[in-house]
Design a protein around this motif. Structure first.
Motif, mmCIF file in Angstrom:
data_model
loop_
_atom_site.group_PDB
_atom_site.id
_atom_site.type_symbol
_atom_site.label_atom_id
_atom_site.label_comp_id
_atom_site.label_asym_id
_atom_site.label_seq_id
_atom_site.Cartn_x
_atom_site.Cartn_y
_atom_site.Cartn_z
ATOM 1 N N THR A 164 0.811 -1.220 0.000
ATOM 2 C CA THR A 164 0.000 0.000 0.000
ATOM 3 C C THR A 164 0.847 1.273 0.000
ATOM 4 N N ALA A 165 2.144 1.130 -0.218
ATOM 5 C CA ALA A 165 3.008 2.309 -0.266
ATOM 6 C C ALA A 165 2.691 3.138 -1.504
ATOM 7 N N LEU A 166 3.019 4.424 -1.456
ATOM 8 C CA LEU A 166 2.864 5.272 -2.622
ATOM 9 C C LEU A 166 3.716 4.737 -3.769
ATOM 10 N N SER A 167 3.244 4.911 -4.985
ATOM 11 C CA SER A 167 4.090 4.598 -6.132
ATOM 12 C C SER A 167 5.222 5.613 -6.167
ATOM 13 N N ASN A 256 -4.371 0.964 5.781
ATOM 14 C CA ASN A 256 -4.755 -0.415 5.457
ATOM 15 C C ASN A 256 -5.183 -1.172 6.714
ATOM 16 N N LEU A 257 -5.666 -2.367 6.518
ATOM 17 C CA LEU A 257 -6.216 -3.146 7.624
ATOM 18 C C LEU A 257 -5.182 -3.466 8.696
ATOM 19 N N THR A 284 -3.950 11.097 1.994
ATOM 20 C CA THR A 284 -5.013 10.352 2.671
ATOM 21 C C THR A 284 -5.942 9.692 1.656
ATOM 22 N N VAL A 285 -6.574 8.614 2.077
ATOM 23 C CA VAL A 285 -7.542 7.939 1.208
ATOM 24 C C VAL A 285 -8.967 8.163 1.695
ATOM 25 N N PHE A 310 -9.362 3.440 -6.749
ATOM 26 C CA PHE A 310 -8.626 3.856 -5.556
ATOM 27 C C PHE A 310 -8.146 5.299 -5.736
ATOM 28 N N THR A 311 -8.515 6.162 -4.801
ATOM 29 C CA THR A 311 -8.156 7.588 -4.890
ATOM 30 C C THR A 311 -7.395 8.035 -3.662
ATOM 31 N N ARG A 312 -6.274 8.690 -3.912
ATOM 32 C CA ARG A 312 -5.524 9.339 -2.832
ATOM 33 C C ARG A 312 -5.707 10.851 -2.979
#
Length: 318
Positions: A164-167, A256-257, A284-285, A310-312
Protein backbone atom coordinates in the motif's frame (compact mmCIF):
# COMPACT_ATOMS: atom_id res chain seq x y z
CA UNK A 1 10.69 40.85 -28.78
CA UNK A 2 13.83 38.81 -28.07
CA UNK A 3 13.65 37.12 -24.70
CA UNK A 4 17.43 36.98 -24.50
CA UNK A 5 17.33 40.79 -24.02
CA UNK A 6 15.11 40.50 -20.97
CA UNK A 7 16.48 40.30 -17.46
CA UNK A 8 14.45 37.16 -16.74
CA UNK A 9 14.67 34.03 -18.86
CA UNK A 10 11.48 32.44 -20.11
CA UNK A 11 11.17 28.66 -19.87
CA UNK A 12 8.71 26.54 -21.83
CA UNK A 13 7.84 23.17 -20.27
CA UNK A 14 6.04 20.30 -21.98
CA UNK A 15 4.09 17.78 -19.91
CA UNK A 16 2.89 14.20 -20.17
CA UNK A 17 0.58 12.55 -17.65
CA UNK A 18 -2.28 10.02 -17.48
CA UNK A 19 -5.74 11.50 -17.01
CA UNK A 20 -6.00 9.92 -13.55
CA UNK A 21 -3.06 12.04 -12.41
CA UNK A 22 -4.07 15.34 -14.06
CA UNK A 23 -5.19 16.81 -10.70
CA UNK A 24 -1.93 15.81 -9.01
CA UNK A 25 0.07 17.24 -11.93
CA UNK A 26 -1.85 20.53 -11.68
CA UNK A 27 -1.09 20.70 -7.95
CA UNK A 28 2.60 20.15 -8.64
CA UNK A 29 2.47 22.89 -11.31
CA UNK A 30 0.94 25.34 -8.84
CA UNK A 31 3.58 24.44 -6.26
CA UNK A 32 6.45 25.03 -8.70
CA UNK A 33 5.11 27.94 -10.72
CA UNK A 34 2.24 29.50 -8.77
CA UNK A 35 -0.15 28.57 -11.59
CA UNK A 36 -1.26 25.57 -13.60
CA UNK A 37 -2.12 25.17 -17.28
CA UNK A 38 -5.16 24.10 -19.24
CA UNK A 39 -2.82 22.48 -21.73
CA UNK A 40 0.29 20.29 -21.62
CA UNK A 41 2.54 23.30 -22.15
CA UNK A 42 3.46 25.84 -19.48
CA UNK A 43 5.57 28.99 -19.71
CA UNK A 44 7.26 30.52 -16.68
CA UNK A 45 10.23 32.53 -15.48
CA UNK A 46 10.87 29.80 -12.90
CA UNK A 47 13.72 27.41 -13.72
CA UNK A 48 12.92 23.84 -12.64
CA UNK A 49 15.07 20.82 -13.41
CA UNK A 50 12.78 18.71 -15.68
CA UNK A 51 14.01 15.51 -14.02
CA UNK A 52 12.53 16.61 -10.69
CA UNK A 53 8.99 16.11 -11.98
CA UNK A 54 7.40 12.82 -13.04
CA UNK A 55 5.21 14.86 -15.41
CA UNK A 56 7.60 17.26 -17.19
CA UNK A 57 8.93 15.90 -20.49
CA UNK A 58 11.15 18.70 -21.76
CA UNK A 59 12.21 22.28 -21.11
CA UNK A 60 13.33 24.99 -23.51
CA UNK A 61 14.95 28.19 -22.27
CA UNK A 62 13.93 30.74 -24.86
CA UNK A 63 16.81 32.52 -26.63
CA UNK A 64 14.94 33.76 -29.71
CA UNK A 65 11.32 33.87 -30.80
CA UNK A 66 9.54 34.91 -33.97
CA UNK A 67 5.97 35.26 -35.13
CA UNK A 68 6.87 33.08 -38.12
CA UNK A 69 9.45 30.39 -38.68
CA UNK A 70 11.20 32.60 -41.22
CA UNK A 71 11.47 35.40 -38.68
CA UNK A 72 12.97 32.98 -36.19
CA UNK A 73 15.63 31.76 -38.64
CA UNK A 74 16.78 35.34 -39.23
CA UNK A 75 17.31 35.81 -35.52
CA UNK A 76 19.05 32.46 -35.07
CA UNK A 77 21.45 33.53 -37.82
CA UNK A 78 22.96 35.92 -35.26
CA UNK A 79 23.57 33.10 -32.78
CA UNK A 80 27.21 32.06 -32.49
CA UNK A 81 28.80 29.14 -30.68
CA UNK A 82 32.45 29.15 -29.78
CA UNK A 83 34.15 25.76 -29.77
CA UNK A 84 31.18 23.55 -28.92
CA UNK A 85 29.15 21.21 -31.12
CA UNK A 86 25.37 21.23 -31.17
CA UNK A 87 22.19 19.45 -32.19
CA UNK A 88 18.71 20.90 -32.76
CA UNK A 89 15.65 18.98 -31.56
CA UNK A 90 12.11 19.68 -32.70
CA UNK A 91 9.90 19.81 -29.59
CA UNK A 92 6.43 18.49 -30.34
CA UNK A 93 3.50 20.49 -29.01
CA UNK A 94 0.49 18.25 -28.41
CA UNK A 95 -1.73 21.32 -28.01
CA UNK A 96 -1.44 22.74 -31.52
CA UNK A 97 -4.30 22.05 -33.92
CA UNK A 98 -4.10 19.11 -36.30
CA UNK A 99 -3.55 21.46 -39.23
CA UNK A 100 -0.45 22.86 -37.52
CA UNK A 101 1.08 19.55 -36.48
CA UNK A 102 4.19 18.54 -38.36
CA UNK A 103 4.92 15.03 -39.58
CA UNK A 104 8.20 13.25 -38.89
CA UNK A 105 9.75 14.28 -42.20
CA UNK A 106 8.75 17.91 -41.75
CA UNK A 107 10.12 18.00 -38.21
CA UNK A 108 13.51 16.75 -39.43
CA UNK A 109 13.49 19.41 -42.14
CA UNK A 110 12.82 22.11 -39.55
CA UNK A 111 15.65 20.84 -37.35
CA UNK A 112 18.03 20.83 -40.31
CA UNK A 113 17.03 24.30 -41.50
CA UNK A 114 17.42 25.91 -38.08
CA UNK A 115 20.75 24.11 -37.66
CA UNK A 116 22.04 25.67 -40.87
CA UNK A 117 21.51 29.13 -39.38
CA UNK A 118 23.42 28.40 -36.18
CA UNK A 119 27.02 29.55 -36.49
CA UNK A 120 28.65 26.43 -35.10
CA UNK A 121 29.45 22.79 -35.84
CA UNK A 122 26.53 20.34 -35.84
CA UNK A 123 26.96 16.87 -34.32
CA UNK A 124 23.90 14.60 -34.44
CA UNK A 125 25.44 11.81 -32.36
CA UNK A 126 27.45 13.31 -29.51
CA UNK A 127 26.79 17.05 -29.32
CA UNK A 128 28.12 19.29 -26.57
CA UNK A 129 24.91 21.30 -26.48
CA UNK A 130 21.24 20.70 -27.31
CA UNK A 131 18.82 23.29 -28.65
CA UNK A 132 15.07 23.04 -29.07
CA UNK A 133 12.80 24.56 -31.69
CA UNK A 134 9.07 24.68 -31.03
CA UNK A 135 5.79 26.12 -32.24
CA UNK A 136 4.02 27.39 -29.12
CA UNK A 137 1.24 29.88 -28.40
CA UNK A 138 1.18 31.30 -31.91
CA UNK A 139 4.91 31.83 -32.38
CA UNK A 140 8.15 29.91 -32.94
CA UNK A 141 10.87 29.68 -30.28
CA UNK A 142 14.50 28.53 -30.20
CA UNK A 143 16.56 27.92 -27.09
CA UNK A 144 18.52 25.67 -24.75
CA UNK A 145 16.93 22.22 -24.54
CA UNK A 146 16.76 19.85 -21.55
CA UNK A 147 15.01 16.48 -21.49
CA UNK A 148 13.61 14.92 -18.35
CA UNK A 149 15.16 11.73 -16.99
CA UNK A 150 12.60 9.42 -15.35
CA UNK A 151 14.55 9.03 -12.09
CA UNK A 152 11.41 7.89 -10.25
CA UNK A 153 11.09 4.96 -12.68
CA UNK A 154 14.54 3.70 -11.69
CA UNK A 155 13.35 3.53 -8.08
CA UNK A 156 10.40 1.22 -8.73
CA UNK A 157 12.31 -1.95 -7.96
CA UNK A 158 13.71 -1.80 -4.47
CA UNK A 159 14.77 -4.53 -2.02
CA UNK A 160 11.75 -3.97 0.23
CA UNK A 161 8.23 -3.36 -0.99
CA UNK A 162 4.97 -2.54 0.76
CA UNK A 163 1.72 -3.24 -1.04
CA UNK A 164 0.00 0.00 0.00
CA UNK A 165 3.01 2.31 -0.27
CA UNK A 166 2.86 5.27 -2.62
CA UNK A 167 4.09 4.60 -6.13
CA UNK A 168 7.47 6.17 -6.83
CA UNK A 169 5.79 8.45 -9.39
CA UNK A 170 3.22 9.79 -6.92
CA UNK A 171 5.82 9.99 -4.14
CA UNK A 172 8.06 12.16 -6.31
CA UNK A 173 5.18 14.51 -7.10
CA UNK A 174 4.27 14.73 -3.39
CA UNK A 175 7.86 15.67 -2.53
CA UNK A 176 7.79 18.43 -5.15
CA UNK A 177 4.46 19.70 -3.85
CA UNK A 178 5.85 19.78 -0.32
CA UNK A 179 9.24 21.24 -1.24
CA UNK A 180 9.14 23.18 -4.52
CA UNK A 181 12.08 25.23 -3.21
CA UNK A 182 14.66 23.10 -1.41
CA UNK A 183 17.48 25.47 -0.49
CA UNK A 184 17.95 25.69 3.26
CA UNK A 185 14.82 23.63 3.95
CA UNK A 186 14.68 20.86 6.57
CA UNK A 187 12.01 18.21 6.06
CA UNK A 188 10.76 15.08 7.78
CA UNK A 189 8.66 12.05 6.88
CA UNK A 190 7.57 10.95 10.38
CA UNK A 191 5.57 7.92 9.16
CA UNK A 192 8.08 6.87 6.52
CA UNK A 193 7.23 3.17 6.16
CA UNK A 194 9.63 1.53 3.71
CA UNK A 195 11.00 4.91 2.64
CA UNK A 196 9.43 5.58 -0.77
CA UNK A 197 9.18 9.33 -0.11
CA UNK A 198 12.66 9.40 1.42
CA UNK A 199 14.24 7.80 -1.66
CA UNK A 200 12.64 10.34 -4.00
CA UNK A 201 13.55 13.29 -1.79
CA UNK A 202 17.13 12.18 -1.19
CA UNK A 203 17.63 11.55 -4.92
CA UNK A 204 16.86 15.27 -5.40
CA UNK A 205 19.37 16.27 -2.74
CA UNK A 206 16.70 17.32 -0.25
CA UNK A 207 17.59 17.55 3.45
CA UNK A 208 15.02 15.11 4.86
CA UNK A 209 14.98 12.64 7.73
CA UNK A 210 12.62 9.74 8.21
CA UNK A 211 11.14 8.07 11.24
CA UNK A 212 8.54 5.45 12.06
CA UNK A 213 7.31 3.74 15.20
CA UNK A 214 7.20 0.33 13.51
CA UNK A 215 10.55 -1.28 14.26
CA UNK A 216 9.84 -4.08 11.75
CA UNK A 217 10.12 -1.78 8.71
CA UNK A 218 12.81 0.70 9.73
CA UNK A 219 15.67 -1.49 8.48
CA UNK A 220 13.81 -1.96 5.20
CA UNK A 221 13.65 1.82 4.70
CA UNK A 222 17.35 2.13 5.43
CA UNK A 223 18.25 -0.64 3.00
CA UNK A 224 16.07 0.87 0.26
CA UNK A 225 17.91 4.18 0.60
CA UNK A 226 21.34 2.57 0.49
CA UNK A 227 20.29 0.38 -2.46
CA UNK A 228 20.12 3.46 -4.69
CA UNK A 229 23.45 4.84 -3.50
CA UNK A 230 21.80 7.44 -1.27
CA UNK A 231 22.26 8.41 2.36
CA UNK A 232 19.72 9.53 4.89
CA UNK A 233 18.79 9.36 8.54
CA UNK A 234 15.95 7.00 9.49
CA UNK A 235 15.01 6.76 13.16
CA UNK A 236 12.77 4.54 15.24
CA UNK A 237 10.46 7.11 16.82
CA UNK A 238 6.81 7.79 17.51
CA UNK A 239 5.55 11.01 15.92
CA UNK A 240 4.39 12.19 19.36
CA UNK A 241 7.98 12.08 20.64
CA UNK A 242 9.59 14.22 17.91
CA UNK A 243 11.10 17.37 19.44
CA UNK A 244 13.18 18.87 16.60
CA UNK A 245 11.55 21.50 14.40
CA UNK A 246 11.18 21.20 10.62
CA UNK A 247 10.10 23.46 7.79
CA UNK A 248 8.02 20.75 6.13
CA UNK A 249 6.51 17.39 7.10
CA UNK A 250 5.13 14.84 4.63
CA UNK A 251 2.62 12.43 6.16
CA UNK A 252 1.10 9.48 4.33
CA UNK A 253 -1.61 8.56 6.83
CA UNK A 254 -1.90 4.83 7.62
CA UNK A 255 -5.01 3.35 6.06
CA UNK A 256 -4.75 -0.42 5.46
CA UNK A 257 -6.22 -3.15 7.62
CA UNK A 258 -2.85 -3.86 9.22
CA UNK A 259 -2.41 -0.28 10.39
CA UNK A 260 -5.95 0.97 10.90
CA UNK A 261 -6.17 4.14 12.95
CA UNK A 262 -9.15 5.88 14.47
CA UNK A 263 -10.17 9.50 13.96
CA UNK A 264 -8.74 10.24 17.39
CA UNK A 265 -5.39 8.75 16.36
CA UNK A 266 -5.44 10.74 13.11
CA UNK A 267 -5.98 13.89 15.15
CA UNK A 268 -3.10 13.00 17.45
CA UNK A 269 -0.76 12.47 14.46
CA UNK A 270 -1.76 15.76 12.87
CA UNK A 271 -1.59 17.76 16.11
CA UNK A 272 1.92 16.40 16.63
CA UNK A 273 2.91 17.41 13.10
CA UNK A 274 1.54 20.90 13.59
CA UNK A 275 3.70 21.24 16.67
CA UNK A 276 7.02 20.49 14.91
CA UNK A 277 6.47 21.59 11.27
CA UNK A 278 5.54 24.91 9.65
CA UNK A 279 3.99 23.23 6.60
CA UNK A 280 2.45 19.78 6.31
CA UNK A 281 1.49 17.82 3.21
CA UNK A 282 -0.91 15.00 4.02
CA UNK A 283 -1.72 12.02 1.81
CA UNK A 284 -5.01 10.35 2.67
CA UNK A 285 -7.54 7.94 1.21
CA UNK A 286 -10.46 9.23 3.26
CA UNK A 287 -11.93 12.69 3.98
CA UNK A 288 -10.02 14.38 6.81
CA UNK A 289 -10.85 18.08 6.40
CA UNK A 290 -12.60 18.15 9.75
CA UNK A 291 -9.64 16.52 11.50
CA UNK A 292 -7.21 18.94 9.86
CA UNK A 293 -9.24 21.96 10.95
CA UNK A 294 -9.58 20.59 14.47
CA UNK A 295 -5.80 20.16 14.58
CA UNK A 296 -5.47 23.87 13.80
CA UNK A 297 -4.42 23.67 10.15
CA UNK A 298 -5.44 25.91 7.27
CA UNK A 299 -5.88 24.01 3.99
CA UNK A 300 -3.91 25.81 1.26
CA UNK A 301 -4.33 23.57 -1.79
CA UNK A 302 -5.19 20.02 -2.78
CA UNK A 303 -5.14 17.47 -5.58
CA UNK A 304 -5.94 13.81 -6.22
CA UNK A 305 -4.24 10.80 -7.76
CA UNK A 306 -6.44 7.95 -8.91
CA UNK A 307 -5.67 4.37 -9.76
CA UNK A 308 -8.80 2.56 -10.88
CA UNK A 309 -11.34 3.01 -8.08
CA UNK A 310 -8.63 3.86 -5.56
CA UNK A 311 -8.16 7.59 -4.89
CA UNK A 312 -5.52 9.34 -2.83
CA UNK A 313 -5.90 12.98 -1.88
CA UNK A 314 -2.87 15.20 -1.36
CA UNK A 315 -3.62 18.17 0.92
CA UNK A 316 -1.26 21.09 1.53
CA UNK A 317 -1.66 22.68 4.97
CA UNK A 318 -0.17 25.35 7.16
Amino acid sequence: MDFNKQKLSIYVYTYSYPEDESSLCALEMRSFFGKDSNSKVLESCEEIDPSRSPFIKERVRVIYEGETFQELTKKVNNFRLEETTFKVIYVKNSDVSKTEKEGFKKRREIEKEIGLYVNGKADLHNPDQLFGVMNVNGRWIFGDYAKSEAVWFQHQKKPHEYSTALSTRVARAVVNIALPNTSGIKAIDPCCGIGTVLVEARSMGIDIVGSDRNHLIINGARENIVHFGLTGEVNLADIRDITDHYDVAIIDLPYNLCSFITTEEQLEILESARRFANKVVVVTVEPIDGVLLTAGFTIIDRGTAKKGLFTREVIVCR
